[in-house]
Design an enzyme around this catalytic site. Sequence first.
Site, PDB file in Angstrom:
ATOM      1  N   CYS A 110       0.858  -1.184   0.000  1.00 27.15           N
ATOM      2  CA  CYS A 110       0.000   0.000   0.000  1.00 27.15           C
ATOM      3  C   CYS A 110       0.892   1.231   0.000  1.00 27.15           C
ATOM      4  O   CYS A 110       1.377   1.658   1.045  1.00 27.15           O
ATOM      5  CB  CYS A 110      -0.921  -0.003   1.220  1.00 27.15           C
ATOM      6  N   LEU A 111       1.162   1.729  -1.186  1.00 23.23           N
ATOM      7  CA  LEU A 111       1.970   2.935  -1.361  1.00 23.23           C
ATOM      8  C   LEU A 111       1.265   3.777  -2.410  1.00 23.23           C
ATOM      9  O   LEU A 111       1.070   3.317  -3.546  1.00 23.23           O
ATOM     10  CB  LEU A 111       3.390   2.551  -1.804  1.00 23.23           C
TER      11      LEU A 111
END
Length: 182
Positions: A110-111
């Site tokens: 999750c970036l």
Amino acid sequence: MIKLFSLKQQKKDGVDSDKSGSHKKSSAAQLRIQKDINELNLPKTCQVDFPDPDDLLNFKLVISPDEGFYRGGRFIFNFKVGQGYPHDAPKVKCETMVYHPNIDLEGNVCLNILREDWKPVLTVNSIVYGLQYLFLEPNPEDPLNKEAAEVLQNNRRLFEQNVAKSMRGGYIGSVCFDRCLK
């Protein structure tokens, strides 16, 4: 009309024979990734590995944080750069199972710059620094691993213990983590 068709066929055949020939035509993605890799400015905690030196579109990044919760760990990320690059972000997965709020147990990361905030002006270098930052400052506000995020928010000391235990190859709940210490 038939001449046009035969010219198209010859051109198509020529493209196919070029692939097996000595000179390949590089795609826009290959040219851009070549530029990105030539301009890589890796921090001392990161290194890049190309399992196939002729394939720049698939490579691994190893991050070995030297501070924070994950200090002393060794985390491997797999990069797959598609033909739509730089308009589409590379696909990045963490191959090392890690107890982290922003990385799930399947390795999804999750970036924001790998998803909704990706822009063609961003480079592989941007992603490397973004991933490194996740290890320095895990973000419990945007989690993939909700349990780890909850522990980080509610009991920082327990989170730190869980990270250490997982990096040594222990169990957190019913999940067994592989040892990932350097």
